[in-house]
Design a protein around this motif. Structure first.
Motif, PDB file in Angstrom:
ATOM      1  N   GLU A  49      57.211  44.450  15.380  1.00  0.00           N
ATOM      2  CA  GLU A  49      56.696  43.172  15.861  1.00  0.00           C
ATOM      3  C   GLU A  49      57.088  42.890  17.305  1.00  0.00           C
ATOM      4  N   LYS A  69      49.070  41.013  12.058  1.00  0.00           N
ATOM      5  CA  LYS A  69      49.229  39.576  11.805  1.00  0.00           C
ATOM      6  C   LYS A  69      49.631  38.911  13.117  1.00  0.00           C
ATOM      7  N   THR A  71      50.610  35.197  14.834  1.00  0.00           N
ATOM      8  CA  THR A  71      51.013  33.811  14.641  1.00  0.00           C
ATOM      9  C   THR A  71      50.808  33.097  15.965  1.00  0.00           C
ATOM     10  N   GLU A  76      48.776  31.378  11.085  1.00  0.00           N
ATOM     11  CA  GLU A  76      48.797  32.836  10.975  1.00  0.00           C
ATOM     12  C   GLU A  76      47.368  33.351  10.798  1.00  0.00           C
ATOM     13  N   ILE A  78      45.224  37.100  10.136  1.00  0.00           N
ATOM     14  CA  ILE A  78      45.213  38.539   9.837  1.00  0.00           C
ATOM     15  C   ILE A  78      43.944  39.101  10.444  1.00  0.00           C
ATOM     16  N   LYS A  80      41.601  42.566  11.488  1.00  0.00           N
ATOM     17  CA  LYS A  80      41.298  43.962  11.173  1.00  0.00           C
ATOM     18  C   LYS A  80      40.498  44.563  12.322  1.00  0.00           C
ATOM     19  N   TYR A  96      52.692  41.047  14.532  1.00  0.00           N
ATOM     20  CA  TYR A  96      53.403  41.809  13.504  1.00  0.00           C
ATOM     21  C   TYR A  96      52.474  42.864  12.904  1.00  0.00           C
ATOM     22  N   GLU A  98      51.158  44.461  10.022  1.00  0.00           N
ATOM     23  CA  GLU A  98      50.986  44.429   8.565  1.00  0.00           C
ATOM     24  C   GLU A  98      50.902  45.857   8.038  1.00  0.00           C
TER      25      GLU A  98
END
Length: 109
Positions: A49, A69, A71, A76, A78, A80, A96, A98
């Motif tokens: 992270e 992820k 923030t 938050e 997510i 792709k 972060y 994932e």
């Protein structure tokens, strides 16, 4: 004067292939850095992270591979492969892995 660095010019690029994953690390490759804009590629190993920080520029991330992820403030997200997110200036944000993922970060100052 050439403003780009660390990348071939006048050629077709696959940005996700410009850097590799490294176990237990976040890897970065700066493509442009000047007073107006910063463009950087990142690869994150799973569970790696960049902790919460803020920037005086507006940032846009685009995920090139995997899942990350983000923030932003208290929210938050997510993301792709193929998805992008705007992170406004002066709002704390963190990133972060994932899973292993790569992203392109563009910051406009």
């Amino acid at each position: 004067m050439n403003k780009l660095k660390n990348i071939d010019q006048s050629t077709i690029l696959r940005l996700e292939e410009e850097l590799t994953y490294q176990k237990g690390q976040v890897v970065s490759k700066t493509l442009v850095q000047n007073p107006n804009v910063s463009i950087t590629l990142f690869s994150f190993d799973k569970d790696e992270e960049i902790s919460s920080h803020s920037s005086n520029g507006d940032a846009m991330v685009t995920v090139l591979d995997g899942v990350g992820k983000f923030t932003v403030g208290e929210e938050e997200f997510i993301l792709k492969k193929g998805e992008s997110l705007i992170m406004p200036n002066n709002i704390p944000h963190a990133v972060y892995g994932e899973e292993q993922f790569k992203m392109l970060l563009t910051v406009v100052f």
